[in-house]
Design an enzyme around this catalytic site. Structure first.
Site, PDB file in Angstrom:
ATOM      1  N   HIS A 189     -31.659 -65.922  70.426  1.00 50.73           N
ATOM      2  CA  HIS A 189     -32.822 -66.799  70.560  1.00 50.73           C
ATOM      3  C   HIS A 189     -33.483 -66.898  69.190  1.00 50.73           C
ATOM      4  CE1 HIS A 189     -35.784 -63.451  70.561  1.00 50.73           C
ATOM      5  NE2 HIS A 189     -34.879 -62.813  71.277  1.00 50.73           N
ATOM      6  N   HIS A 191     -28.468 -55.442  62.681  1.00 55.79           N
ATOM      7  CA  HIS A 191     -29.662 -56.050  63.266  1.00 55.79           C
ATOM      8  C   HIS A 191     -30.942 -55.347  62.797  1.00 55.79           C
ATOM      9  CE1 HIS A 191     -31.470 -58.456  66.636  1.00 55.79           C
ATOM     10  NE2 HIS A 191     -32.407 -57.529  66.504  1.00 55.79           N
ATOM     11  N   GLY A 202     -39.299 -52.576  73.597  1.00 59.77           N
ATOM     12  CA  GLY A 202     -39.282 -54.027  73.772  1.00 59.77           C
ATOM     13  C   GLY A 202     -38.817 -54.435  75.154  1.00 59.77           C
ATOM     14  N   ARG A 254     -46.509 -68.103  64.360  1.00 64.90           N
ATOM     15  CA  ARG A 254     -47.924 -68.436  64.250  1.00 64.90           C
ATOM     16  C   ARG A 254     -48.146 -69.642  63.345  1.00 64.90           C
ATOM     17  NH1 ARG A 254     -48.357 -65.191  68.383  1.00 64.90           N
ATOM     18  NH2 ARG A 254     -48.554 -62.969  67.934  1.00 64.90           N
ATOM     19  N   ARG A 296     -57.909 -62.135  67.325  1.00 61.17           N
ATOM     20  CA  ARG A 296     -56.660 -62.030  66.558  1.00 61.17           C
ATOM     21  C   ARG A 296     -56.871 -62.728  65.224  1.00 61.17           C
ATOM     22  NH1 ARG A 296     -52.326 -65.662  67.227  1.00 61.17           N
ATOM     23  NH2 ARG A 296     -53.151 -66.216  69.271  1.00 61.17           N
ATOM     24  N   ASN A 331     -58.092 -71.690  65.324  1.00 56.37           N
ATOM     25  CA  ASN A 331     -56.782 -72.101  64.816  1.00 56.37           C
ATOM     26  C   ASN A 331     -55.727 -71.774  65.857  1.00 56.37           C
ATOM     27  OD1 ASN A 331     -54.506 -72.778  63.386  1.00 56.37           O
ATOM     28  ND2 ASN A 331     -54.622 -71.053  61.965  1.00 56.37           N
TER      29      ASN A 331
END
Length: 610
Positions: A11, A130, A184, A424, A524, A554
């Site tokens: 992904h 990885h 995760g 972001r 954040r 934002n």
């Protein structure tokens, strides 16, 4: 030394180009194909990186893939054998694809690259690991000569968590935790359980957590996670299905918490909020135990973070405030997209032994503005061809018009300079608003973004003013740290508001900047710096001059289910399909009321809006 890194086939495929150890271009494939989290071979991202550098693929010194397919296949095969005969259906589903394509990925990648440039030499194709790719993406662009590097994600080949030590150009992994024990994956399991999509909805779970209480945290620690004092852990696989099945959790998991997994569009209840708060609390406890133990063991004072879990900005803020490290730096593209950059950097400094120069200023990421940009004449031509009606201004006029729109309470699409690399929007491809408005959060969520109304928004604040508005010292340029709004800026809720407050029920003016203040008074943060984004810094400075507030809302320039916009045409389509009232592309200013109504798009039919 020009090296291209590639991540693909899982992904968030991406490409990144490094020249003499410096990232010069990087982009995710989804931005070009308009397929969110696109996993395909990043043809257009590669083309964009090469075009920005003005080179051909065959002129590069190396192309590096971000992981080793054979080792990953070994892990999958051993996993299937360890749980047999369970998982046989999953085995039958996965093996044909691996035997047809993935197992022979070197040949597949060589063919793809030669299709882009017939002169490409397949001998230049290399493979990283990885977690090494993740670690390299965090350490090499960091502002540190030496640092501890912690990578936390779902799973790579075998590792799910790894610790590396970086010093100059050297970077070595010294500890690993292996599959199936994964921070995760357990966070993704709870993402699935609360009805959000795995590998994309984890940030929703994090945003939901402050609405709940961590009442199930001890249940998680008693039954699911055997957590050690040093932060290492094991997961009880009797409650999970990701080793042998097609879902993350099973009936035993549901029985433990007393409810079935939430269907994707079902109503969120206090139970789901408490589940979110509980797994967030456990995640924070695990990472704090890890970082405390590693700081004590190594004596290192700088910490770098990478991997998908490093996008958990709440946990990052807790690590920072815990004080075990002097400074923390998080790779802005911490997920698999960033693995492309790390693969190139690892090859540069480890395979080819190129020296490393620690970047001056903030870091070596150029503010993460590594994607394509569009010249002023090209913007005007593209907008005209799309049927847009716009005014062209000089820099000062454009900024003045934008500030005026923001002060008037408009939602403003802001498309400037190079596109950001990572998940972001940082002032290159953003939707902006007035943070002082108590209705702005719900307006942007429901009418502009077409998403859940509980979702928080980030404050973009002038770096020089951050300490006056938030309990934070230092920088946070990539929205990867959470801090609380300063107490003198808050407003306490009344008893009536406390009783009425619900996830979708009431907009409460919790501070002077309610649109960016979460229910727990957190935010954040994005600190905006004149050095990396002078135009965005100038805009916020203009808003401060007009209002006294050096903060803007934002959020990413996209609607639910779509990637962040890449081109002026993408921006115009999003503008015409949402309640964005004003669009600023370069120095071109567009107003919704002046556009041809026939060009309006209906995005609302895609979503169930509350």
């Amino acid at each position: 030394m020009r090296i291209l890194g590639i991540s693909a086939y899982y992904h968030d495929s991406a490409a990144a180009l490094v020249v003499d150890g410096v990232p010069v271009a990087a982009a995710q494939e989804e931005r070009f194909t308009r397929i969110k989290h696109d996993a395909g071979f990043p043809v257009q991202a590669i083309g964009s990186c090469l075009a920005q550098a003005g080179v051909r693929l065959s002129q590069l010194d190396a192309v590096v893939f971000y992981e080793k397919p054979f080792v990953k296949f070994e892990r999958l095969l051993e996993t299937y054998l360890s749980v047999a005969p369970r998982g046989f259906r999953q085995f039958l589903t996965a093996m044909p694809l691996w035997l047809r394509e993935k197992l022979f990925q070197k040949s597949l990648l060589s063919d793809e690259l030669k299709a882009l440039d017939a002169d490409f030499d397949p001998a230049k194709l290399l493979f990283s690991e990885h977690h090494l790719s993740h670690a390299a993406s965090a350490f090499y662009p960091s502002p540190f000569e030496r640092a501890l590097v912690l990578t936390l994600d779902g799973v790579g080949e075998w590792p799910t968590s790894s610790v590396a030590l970086g010093n100059g150009a050297a970077l070595d992994i010294v500890k690993e935790l292996h599959f199936p024990h994964s921070l995760g994956l357990i966070y993704s399991a709870f993402t699935h359980y609360t009805g959000f999509k795995v590998n994309s909805g984890e940030y929703k779970l994090m945003g939901l957590a402050p609405y709940g209480r961590p009442v199930h945290a001890q249940t998680i620690l008693d039954h699911l996670v055997d957590l050690k004092p040093d932060g290492s852990f094991r997961l009880d696989q009797r409650y999970f299905d990701y080793m042998a099945g097609f879902t993350m959790t099973n009936a035993r998991f549901e029985a433990l918490f007393g409810e079935k997994a939430r269907a994707g569009e079902a109503q969120l209840t206090p139970f789901h909020m408490d589940i979110a708060a509980s797994i967030q609390a456990v995640t924070e406890e695990i990472v704090l135990r890890m970082t405390r133990a590693l700081a004590a063991e190594t004596g290192e004072r700088n910490l770098c973070l990478a991997g998908g879990v490093a996008l958990n900005c709440v946990a990052n803020g807790k690590i920072l405030r815990d004080g075990r490290f002097d400074e923390i730096w998080v790779q802005p593209a911490s997920g698999d997209a960033g693995g492309a950059l790390g693969a190139a950097l690892a090859a540069c400094h480890r395979e080819f032994a190129q020296p490393r120069t620690v970047a001056a200023g903030l870091d070596g990421m150029a503010g993460a503005y590594l994607g394509p940009a569009f010249a002023a004449d090209e913007i005007a031509t593209r907008l005209s061809a799309a049927g847009a009606v716009f005014e062209e201004h000089d820099e000062a006029g454009m900024l003045a018009q934008t500030v005026e729109g923001l002060v008037a309470g408009k939602a403003v699409g802001w498309f400037q300079g190079r596109m950001e690399f990572g998940p972001r929007a940082l002032g290159g491809r953003s939707i902006l608003g007035d943070p002082r408005s108590p209705s702005m959060q719900k307006t942007l969520n429901l009418r502009v973004k077409f998403r859940e109304s509980f979702r928080p928004f980030a404050p973009a604040v002038l770096a020089e003013d951050v300490g006056d508005w938030f309990e934070h010292e230092g920088v946070s340029p990539y929205m990867l740290m959470v801090a609380e709004v300063r107490r003198e800026r808050r407003r306490a809720m009344t008893a009536q508001e406390e009783a009425l407050f619900g996830i979708d029920k009431l907009n409460v003016a919790r501070s002077e900047i309610p649109a960016v203040t979460h229910v727990d008074y957190s935010a954040r943060l994005q600190t905006v710096h004149a050095e990396t984004n002078p135009r965005f810094h100038a805009l916020i400075s203009g808003f401060k001059a007009a209002t006294g507030c050096p903060v803007l809302v934002n959020t990413s320039f996209n609607v639910r289910g779509e990637p962040i916009v890449c081109t002026p045409e993408d921006a115009f389509r999003c503008f015409m399909g949402s309640d964005i009232e004003m669009l600023v592309v370069g120095t071109c200013v567009l107003r919704k009321e002046r556009q041809d109504p026939a060009l309006a798009l209906d995005y609302t039919s895609r979503f169930e809006l509350d």
